[in-house]
Design an enzyme around this catalytic site. Structure first.
Site, PDB file in Angstrom:
ATOM      1  CG  PHE A  30      41.020   0.268 -10.368  1.00  0.00           C
ATOM      2  CD1 PHE A  30      40.086  -0.620 -10.873  1.00  0.00           C
ATOM      3  CD2 PHE A  30      40.639   1.588 -10.181  1.00  0.00           C
ATOM      4  CE1 PHE A  30      38.797  -0.221 -11.205  1.00  0.00           C
ATOM      5  CE2 PHE A  30      39.350   2.003 -10.503  1.00  0.00           C
ATOM      6  CZ  PHE A  30      38.443   1.099 -11.013  1.00  0.00           C
ATOM      7  CD  GLU A 140      37.772  -0.997 -19.089  1.00  0.00           C
ATOM      8  OE1 GLU A 140      36.584  -0.874 -18.752  1.00  0.00           O
ATOM      9  OE2 GLU A 140      38.544  -0.037 -19.233  1.00  0.00           O
ATOM     10  CD  GLU A 163      28.863   0.552  -7.264  1.00  0.00           C
ATOM     11  OE1 GLU A 163      28.655   1.063  -8.390  1.00  0.00           O
ATOM     12  OE2 GLU A 163      28.964  -0.667  -7.069  1.00  0.00           O
ATOM     13  CD  GLU A 165      26.551   3.592 -10.029  1.00  0.00           C
ATOM     14  OE1 GLU A 165      27.253   3.005 -10.867  1.00  0.00           O
ATOM     15  OE2 GLU A 165      25.482   3.115  -9.588  1.00  0.00           O
TER      16      GLU A 165
END
Length: 212
Positions: A30, A140, A163, A165
């Site tokens: 980010f 965002e 990821e 998940e």
């Protein structure tokens, strides 16, 4: 560190923004940008100089999975570290969502994430809206859709291993999903917006999809 000096813009003729300096002190997965700016005041003139850090995490899309034939929704459940850090229950009930990649649009993202996070193939998409999530500190946006469930590949869990998940799905009647929201069991804001929209538009969207 890239800097843009003294840029003045006019947004929708509502007011002036003077960007004195923009810098990027952090860029990783980010990004954080620092803005020094002034903006026009409602009473006239410009504000004092303000400094703010803005979290840049990209733009996202989300889709509420809806089966018009059975009047059911599919919601997902997964661990969210931000909820844990906030002192809230960290396994959240959510709609499918993800970050839009540079080579895709919001509709493509909705289709991709529906398969990755729930095993669902979806058809028609009804646009609900585009929403700023935390405009005080992040750029965002989330484009939100209601998606027509065509089929679901049933598995114990979903998500991408690389990821991290670990996702499970819940197929429930739409009326039950409203109860989850109204009793505070849905704490994800975009999910609450999606369910409120469906509660208001259920009859219209079912009529539209079932009559085509």
């Amino acid at each position: 560190m890239r800097k843009n000096q003294n840029v003045i813009g006019d947004l929708n003729n509502l007011g002036k923004i003077e960007v004195i300096e923009k810098s990027t002190p952090f860029k990783g997965y980010f990004q954080v940008d620092t803005y020094r700016f002034r903006h026009s005041l409602f009473e006239g003139g410009l504000s004092q100089e303000i400094t703010r850090e803005i979290f840049e995490r990209g733009h996202a899309a989300a889709v509420l999975l809806f089966d018009a034939k059975t009047d059911e929704v599919i919601l997902i459940e997964q661990f969210r570290p931000g909820a844990y850090a906030a002192g809230m229950a960290p396994w959240l009930i959510e709609v499918v969502a993800g970050i839009i990649e540079p080579d895709e649009n919001a509709e493509d993202l909705a289709q991709r994430e529906a398969m990755e996070e729930s095993g669902c193939k979806i058809g028609r998409l009804e646009k609900i809206g585009t929403f700023l999530m935390t405009p005080g500190g992040s750029s965002e946006t989330i484009a939100l859709f209601c998606g027509e469930i065509l089929s679901q590949e049933i598995k114990d869990t979903y998500g991408l291993d690389h990821e991290g998940e670990d996702i499970r799905t819940h197929r429930i009647k739409a009326s039950e999903s409203y109860k989850l929201m109204n009793t505070g069991k849905v704490t994800n804001a975009i999910t609450a917006i999606a369910l409120q929209w469906l509660e208001l538009n259920n009859e219209r969207i079912r009529t539209k999809w079932l009559s085509d």
